[in-house]
Design a protein around this motif. Structure first.
Motif, mmCIF file in Angstrom:
data_model
loop_
_atom_site.group_PDB
_atom_site.id
_atom_site.type_symbol
_atom_site.label_atom_id
_atom_site.label_comp_id
_atom_site.label_asym_id
_atom_site.label_seq_id
_atom_site.Cartn_x
_atom_site.Cartn_y
_atom_site.Cartn_z
ATOM 1 N N THR A 88 0.787 -1.223 0.000
ATOM 2 C CA THR A 88 0.000 0.000 0.000
ATOM 3 C C THR A 88 0.817 1.270 0.000
ATOM 4 N N GLY A 89 2.124 1.157 0.241
ATOM 5 C CA GLY A 89 2.941 2.354 0.362
ATOM 6 C C GLY A 89 2.799 3.011 1.724
ATOM 7 N N LYS A 90 2.040 2.395 2.625
ATOM 8 C CA LYS A 90 1.831 2.956 3.951
ATOM 9 C C LYS A 90 2.908 2.424 4.903
ATOM 10 N N GLN A 91 3.419 3.309 5.760
ATOM 11 C CA GLN A 91 4.383 2.889 6.763
ATOM 12 C C GLN A 91 3.731 2.726 8.129
ATOM 13 N N PHE A 92 2.436 3.011 8.200
ATOM 14 C CA PHE A 92 1.702 2.861 9.448
ATOM 15 C C PHE A 92 0.423 2.084 9.167
ATOM 16 N N ALA A 93 -0.029 1.339 10.179
ATOM 17 C CA ALA A 93 -1.275 0.596 10.040
ATOM 18 C C ALA A 93 -2.452 1.520 10.290
ATOM 19 N N PRO A 94 -3.637 1.217 9.711
ATOM 20 C CA PRO A 94 -4.816 2.055 9.962
ATOM 21 C C PRO A 94 -5.102 2.267 11.443
ATOM 22 N N GLU A 95 -4.826 1.265 12.268
ATOM 23 C CA GLU A 95 -5.082 1.423 13.697
ATOM 24 C C GLU A 95 -4.285 2.588 14.283
ATOM 25 N N ASP A 96 -3.115 2.888 13.684
ATOM 26 C CA ASP A 96 -2.275 3.957 14.214
ATOM 27 C C ASP A 96 -2.973 5.309 14.159
ATOM 28 N N TRP A 97 -3.750 5.555 13.073
ATOM 29 C CA TRP A 97 -4.427 6.856 13.013
ATOM 30 C C TRP A 97 -5.899 6.788 13.419
ATOM 31 N N VAL A 98 -6.478 5.583 13.506
ATOM 32 C CA VAL A 98 -7.860 5.471 13.972
ATOM 33 C C VAL A 98 -7.912 5.457 15.504
ATOM 34 N N ALA A 99 -6.920 4.842 16.145
ATOM 35 C CA ALA A 99 -6.936 4.717 17.611
ATOM 36 C C ALA A 99 -7.076 6.063 18.327
ATOM 37 N N PRO A 100 -6.357 7.132 17.920
ATOM 38 C CA PRO A 100 -6.561 8.417 18.610
ATOM 39 C C PRO A 100 -7.990 8.943 18.492
ATOM 40 N N GLN A 101 -8.700 8.533 17.429
ATOM 41 C CA GLN A 101 -10.095 8.954 17.271
ATOM 42 C C GLN A 101 -11.020 8.150 18.190
ATOM 43 N N VAL A 102 -10.555 6.981 18.638
ATOM 44 C CA VAL A 102 -11.344 6.127 19.534
ATOM 45 C C VAL A 102 -11.045 6.460 20.996
ATOM 46 N N PHE A 103 -9.760 6.598 21.311
ATOM 47 C CA PHE A 103 -9.354 6.796 22.705
ATOM 48 C C PHE A 103 -8.980 8.244 23.020
ATOM 49 N N GLY A 104 -8.826 9.083 21.976
ATOM 50 C CA GLY A 104 -8.303 10.423 22.181
ATOM 51 C C GLY A 104 -6.784 10.378 22.219
ATOM 52 N N GLY A 105 -6.156 11.524 22.030
ATOM 53 C CA GLY A 105 -4.697 11.569 22.113
ATOM 54 C C GLY A 105 -4.079 12.183 20.877
ATOM 55 N N GLY A 106 -2.762 12.087 20.792
ATOM 56 C CA GLY A 106 -2.014 12.744 19.739
ATOM 57 C C GLY A 106 -1.958 11.950 18.452
ATOM 58 N N ARG A 107 -1.836 12.684 17.343
ATOM 59 C CA ARG A 107 -1.702 12.052 16.030
ATOM 60 C C ARG A 107 -0.338 11.400 15.892
ATOM 61 N N GLN A 108 -0.301 10.285 15.148
ATOM 62 C CA GLN A 108 0.951 9.601 14.873
ATOM 63 C C GLN A 108 1.810 10.400 13.889
ATOM 64 N N ARG A 109 3.114 10.215 13.989
ATOM 65 C CA ARG A 109 4.033 10.844 13.051
ATOM 66 C C ARG A 109 3.875 10.231 11.665
ATOM 67 N N ARG A 110 3.946 11.070 10.628
ATOM 68 C CA ARG A 110 3.869 10.596 9.255
ATOM 69 C C ARG A 110 5.275 10.421 8.682
ATOM 70 N N ALA A 111 5.356 9.649 7.588
ATOM 71 C CA ALA A 111 6.648 9.404 6.963
ATOM 72 C C ALA A 111 7.285 10.703 6.476
ATOM 73 N N SER A 112 6.471 11.607 5.903
ATOM 74 C CA SER A 112 7.010 12.877 5.411
ATOM 75 C C SER A 112 7.623 13.687 6.545
ATOM 76 N N GLU A 113 7.029 13.601 7.737
ATOM 77 C CA GLU A 113 7.577 14.315 8.892
ATOM 78 C C GLU A 113 8.904 13.715 9.319
ATOM 79 N N ALA A 114 9.012 12.402 9.203
ATOM 80 C CA ALA A 114 10.282 11.752 9.540
ATOM 81 C C ALA A 114 11.386 12.218 8.594
ATOM 82 N N TRP A 115 11.076 12.332 7.282
ATOM 83 C CA TRP A 115 12.091 12.787 6.321
ATOM 84 C C TRP A 115 12.480 14.235 6.581
ATOM 85 N N LEU A 116 11.493 15.090 6.879
ATOM 86 C CA LEU A 116 11.794 16.489 7.165
ATOM 87 C C LEU A 116 12.632 16.621 8.430
#
Length: 263
Positions: A88-116
């Motif tokens: 899929t070209g994804k470096q994170f699983a869907p649970e990584d960005w859905v979980a904060p919407q379920v439990f609250g909390g901070g967004r996961q780091r994206r690959a582009s942010e890691a490169w920057l």
């Protein structure tokens, strides 16, 4: 993030199942549990569409069902948690960005942010969000092509040891990415990235503190309501009994994750 389905406190329906004999009874119950889990999947998917802002098909299709079997009478529902980057070209699983919407909390780091960050452009502790000049896709996310231009122009794009950054070659210079993008600073502190094309200048990325999400997707509440709806499960058991008597029950059950069966 997991919700389970099993038969409990359904004495009348379970008594009807036992009349089929031990072999058919377990198969019919497994089929009823799987049907119930798939109905819950459809409800969770609809809930995602309601509470998320333009969710992508990849997110909506990330709900998985672990099927019950005659010898394992429990079905389960969860959000895909494996990182299938190769497919899929994804470096994170869907649970990584859905979980904060379920439990609250901070967004996961994206690959582009890691490169920057690796390139020394994005300060530690900050995250990148689209600026006013960012080109967005139909889901409100930054267009992948635009992000690739930014990373290439700032020489921050290096994947698997292969450097895709803009260079001084004629072909690269014709694209203009190497000179179009620059880091905005307040004093010595980077605050974002801007793009200059001719006389037009626009902020395409802003650097912010970690975005925080509130609890928006009631995943476990939806699963619990379906699991505790005795009338719905009894109706599915009745249908499974009818299928068993007419020879329409599945002859084999797979435990592997599902998610595309009809409801």
């Amino acid at each position: 993030m997991r919700g389970a389905f099993h038969a409990a406190d359904l004495d009348d329906a379970l008594a009807s199942l036992q009349q089929l004999g031990p072999g058919l009874a377990n198969s019919a119950l497994a089929e009823a549990l799987n049907h119930t889990a798939n109905q819950a999947r459809q409800i969770v998917r609809a809930e995602m569409s309601d509470v998320f802002d333009r969710p992508t098909p990849f997110t909506l299709n990330s709900i998985r069902v672990l099927n019950a079997r005659p010898n394992q009478l429990e079905a389960a529902l969860w959000i895909k948690d494996d990182k299938d980057g190769a497919a899929t070209g994804k470096q994170f699983a869907p649970e990584d960005w859905v979980a904060p919407q379920v439990f609250g909390g901070g967004r996961q780091r994206r690959a582009s942010e890691a490169w920057l960050r690796q390139a020394g452009i994005l300060p530690a502790g900050l995250f990148a969000v689209p600026g006013a000049g960012a080109r967005l896709d139909q889901y409100g996310n930054m267009q992948r092509g635009h992000m690739m231009q930014i990373l290439s122009g700032l020489k921050a794009l290096n994947r698997s040891g292969s450097d895709h950054s803009a260079t001084a070659s004629r072909r690269s210079l014709r694209k203009g990415h190497a000179t179009a993008f620059f880091v905005l600073k307040r004093g010595k502190t980077p605050i974002g990235i801007a793009e200059r094309r001719g006389k037009a200048v626009a902020v395409v990325i802003a650097f912010v503190r970690q975005p925080q999400y509130s609890e928006r997707l009631d995943f476990h509440g939806v699963v619990r309501r379906v699991a505790e709806n005795d009338a719905q499960l009894e109706a599915n058991i009745d249908k499974a009994i009818a299928d068993a008597l007419s020879g329409r029950l599945p002859t084999s059950f797979s435990r592997r994750p599902g998610g595309r069966r009809g409801s």
